[in-house]
Design a protein around this motif. Structure first.
Motif, PDB file in Angstrom:
ATOM      1  N   MET A  82      38.069  13.517  31.706  1.00 56.10           N
ATOM      2  CA  MET A  82      36.973  14.402  31.301  1.00 56.10           C
ATOM      3  C   MET A  82      35.983  14.600  32.439  1.00 56.10           C
ATOM      4  O   MET A  82      35.310  15.625  32.485  1.00 56.10           O
ATOM      5  N   ASN A  83      35.897  13.672  33.382  1.00 58.17           N
ATOM      6  CA  ASN A  83      35.035  13.871  34.549  1.00 58.17           C
ATOM      7  C   ASN A  83      35.423  15.143  35.299  1.00 58.17           C
ATOM      8  O   ASN A  83      34.558  15.881  35.772  1.00 58.17           O
ATOM      9  N   ASP A  84      36.724  15.399  35.411  1.00 57.35           N
ATOM     10  CA  ASP A  84      37.200  16.602  36.103  1.00 57.35           C
ATOM     11  C   ASP A  84      36.843  17.855  35.323  1.00 57.35           C
ATOM     12  O   ASP A  84      36.384  18.847  35.904  1.00 57.35           O
ATOM     13  N   ILE A  85      37.039  17.820  34.030  1.00 58.64           N
ATOM     14  CA  ILE A  85      36.731  18.985  33.185  1.00 58.64           C
ATOM     15  C   ILE A  85      35.243  19.290  33.240  1.00 58.64           C
ATOM     16  O   ILE A  85      34.830  20.448  33.397  1.00 58.64           O
ATOM     17  N   GLU A  86      34.415  18.250  33.144  1.00 60.37           N
ATOM     18  CA  GLU A  86      32.963  18.447  33.175  1.00 60.37           C
ATOM     19  C   GLU A  86      32.508  18.978  34.533  1.00 60.37           C
ATOM     20  O   GLU A  86      31.655  19.872  34.600  1.00 60.37           O
ATOM     21  N   LEU A  87      33.058  18.462  35.619  1.00 59.30           N
ATOM     22  CA  LEU A  87      32.672  18.960  36.940  1.00 59.30           C
ATOM     23  C   LEU A  87      33.149  20.400  37.136  1.00 59.30           C
ATOM     24  O   LEU A  87      32.444  21.213  37.736  1.00 59.30           O
ATOM     25  N   ALA A  88      34.311  20.742  36.606  1.00 64.76           N
ATOM     26  CA  ALA A  88      34.795  22.127  36.668  1.00 64.76           C
ATOM     27  C   ALA A  88      33.829  23.061  35.925  1.00 64.76           C
ATOM     28  O   ALA A  88      33.504  24.138  36.427  1.00 64.76           O
ATOM     29  N   ARG A  89      33.370  22.637  34.770  1.00 66.65           N
ATOM     30  CA  ARG A  89      32.413  23.455  34.007  1.00 66.65           C
ATOM     31  C   ARG A  89      31.127  23.664  34.802  1.00 66.65           C
ATOM     32  O   ARG A  89      30.583  24.773  34.852  1.00 66.65           O
ATOM     33  N   LEU A  90      30.630  22.592  35.411  1.00 68.45           N
ATOM     34  CA  LEU A  90      29.395  22.682  36.188  1.00 68.45           C
ATOM     35  C   LEU A  90      29.581  23.548  37.437  1.00 68.45           C
ATOM     36  O   LEU A  90      28.690  24.322  37.802  1.00 68.45           O
ATOM     37  N   ALA A  91      30.731  23.449  38.073  1.00 67.13           N
ATOM     38  CA  ALA A  91      31.021  24.292  39.235  1.00 67.13           C
ATOM     39  C   ALA A  91      31.077  25.760  38.812  1.00 67.13           C
ATOM     40  O   ALA A  91      30.568  26.635  39.528  1.00 67.13           O
ATOM     41  N   ASP A  92      31.680  26.038  37.661  1.00 62.97           N
ATOM     42  CA  ASP A  92      31.734  27.410  37.156  1.00 62.97           C
ATOM     43  C   ASP A  92      30.332  27.954  36.889  1.00 62.97           C
ATOM     44  O   ASP A  92      30.041  29.116  37.173  1.00 62.97           O
ATOM     45  N   ARG A  93      29.465  27.112  36.327  1.00 65.72           N
ATOM     46  CA  ARG A  93      28.081  27.549  36.076  1.00 65.72           C
ATOM     47  C   ARG A  93      27.366  27.865  37.389  1.00 65.72           C
ATOM     48  O   ARG A  93      26.629  28.847  37.481  1.00 65.72           O
ATOM     49  N   ALA A  94      27.568  27.023  38.385  1.00 61.84           N
ATOM     50  CA  ALA A  94      26.949  27.274  39.691  1.00 61.84           C
ATOM     51  C   ALA A  94      27.476  28.574  40.283  1.00 61.84           C
ATOM     52  O   ALA A  94      26.703  29.394  40.805  1.00 61.84           O
ATOM     53  N   TYR A  95      28.778  28.786  40.191  1.00 62.18           N
ATOM     54  CA  TYR A  95      29.401  29.992  40.743  1.00 62.18           C
ATOM     55  C   TYR A  95      28.880  31.255  40.061  1.00 62.18           C
ATOM     56  O   TYR A  95      28.706  32.295  40.700  1.00 62.18           O
ATOM     57  N   ALA A  96      28.579  31.179  38.779  1.00 60.80           N
ATOM     58  CA  ALA A  96      28.127  32.347  38.011  1.00 60.80           C
ATOM     59  C   ALA A  96      26.788  32.890  38.525  1.00 60.80           C
ATOM     60  O   ALA A  96      26.466  34.043  38.275  1.00 60.80           O
ATOM     61  N   HIS A  97      26.045  32.099  39.270  1.00 60.39           N
ATOM     62  CA  HIS A  97      24.741  32.538  39.778  1.00 60.39           C
ATOM     63  C   HIS A  97      24.831  33.305  41.097  1.00 60.39           C
ATOM     64  O   HIS A  97      23.812  33.768  41.591  1.00 60.39           O
ATOM     65  N   PHE A  98      26.027  33.439  41.629  1.00 57.45           N
ATOM     66  CA  PHE A  98      26.198  34.156  42.890  1.00 57.45           C
ATOM     67  C   PHE A  98      26.731  35.561  42.618  1.00 57.45           C
ATOM     68  O   PHE A  98      27.445  35.785  41.646  1.00 57.45           O
ATOM     69  N   ASP A  99      26.365  36.500  43.507  1.00 56.91           N
ATOM     70  CA  ASP A  99      26.860  37.872  43.405  1.00 56.91           C
ATOM     71  C   ASP A  99      28.356  37.889  43.749  1.00 56.91           C
ATOM     72  O   ASP A  99      28.791  37.203  44.663  1.00 56.91           O
ATOM     73  N   ALA A 100      29.083  38.705  43.016  1.00 54.57           N
ATOM     74  CA  ALA A 100      30.501  38.896  43.321  1.00 54.57           C
ATOM     75  C   ALA A 100      30.630  39.679  44.618  1.00 54.57           C
ATOM     76  O   ALA A 100      29.827  40.572  44.899  1.00 54.57           O
ATOM     77  N   PRO A 101      31.634  39.361  45.432  1.00 53.48           N
ATOM     78  CA  PRO A 101      31.821  40.107  46.677  1.00 53.48           C
ATOM     79  C   PRO A 101      32.289  41.531  46.381  1.00 53.48           C
ATOM     80  O   PRO A 101      32.901  41.787  45.347  1.00 53.48           O
ATOM     81  N   PRO A 102      32.011  42.466  47.290  1.00 52.20           N
ATOM     82  CA  PRO A 102      32.483  43.833  47.085  1.00 52.20           C
ATOM     83  C   PRO A 102      34.014  43.878  47.119  1.00 52.20           C
ATOM     84  O   PRO A 102      34.646  43.148  47.853  1.00 52.20           O
ATOM     85  N   VAL A 103      34.556  44.775  46.303  1.00 56.38           N
ATOM     86  CA  VAL A 103      36.014  44.908  46.230  1.00 56.38           C
ATOM     87  C   VAL A 103      36.507  45.966  47.180  1.00 56.38           C
ATOM     88  O   VAL A 103      35.930  46.940  47.447  1.00 56.38           O
TER      89      VAL A 103
END
Length: 103
Positions: A82-103
């Motif tokens: 569960m440590n891995d799952i929880e860290l993955a969730r937290l990493a996803d939350r951090a990533y959500a605060h960044f702008d997506a790169p242009p396509v």
């Protein structure tokens, strides 16, 4: 801390789009994330590093310019916990605060 059952891993991964499971090394999950530039990628890594240090659970990762690859596994259980799952969730939350790169 216990190694996660394969059935539970499949259920939990439905909540973590972008993460891929591999049975390699007893079980691990990996995700690639892309940013606008190196500064954003490094900023993301810094945020996740601080979270990981507080949780005493550290990712394996690499960075090439605007791309970061994160791999999570728990060496103490030879697979996913569960440590891995929880860290993955937290990493996803951090990533959500960044702008997506242009396509």
């Amino acid at each position: 801390m216990n190694k996660l059952d394969p059935k539970l891993i499949n259920e939990l991964l439905t909540e973590l789009p972008g993460w891929r499971f591999s049975a390699e090394r007893g079980g691990l999950i990996t995700r690639d994330v892309v940013f606008v530039d190196f500064a954003q990628a490094f900023g993301f890594m810094t945020q996740v590093a601080l979270i990981a240090e507080k949780r005493n659970h550290h990712p394996e990762w690499s960075n090439v310019y605007n791309r970061v690859t994160i791999t999570l596994t728990t060496h103490d259980v030879n697979g996913l916990s569960m440590n891995d799952i929880e860290l993955a969730r937290l990493a996803d939350r951090a990533y959500a605060h960044f702008d997506a790169p242009p396509v």
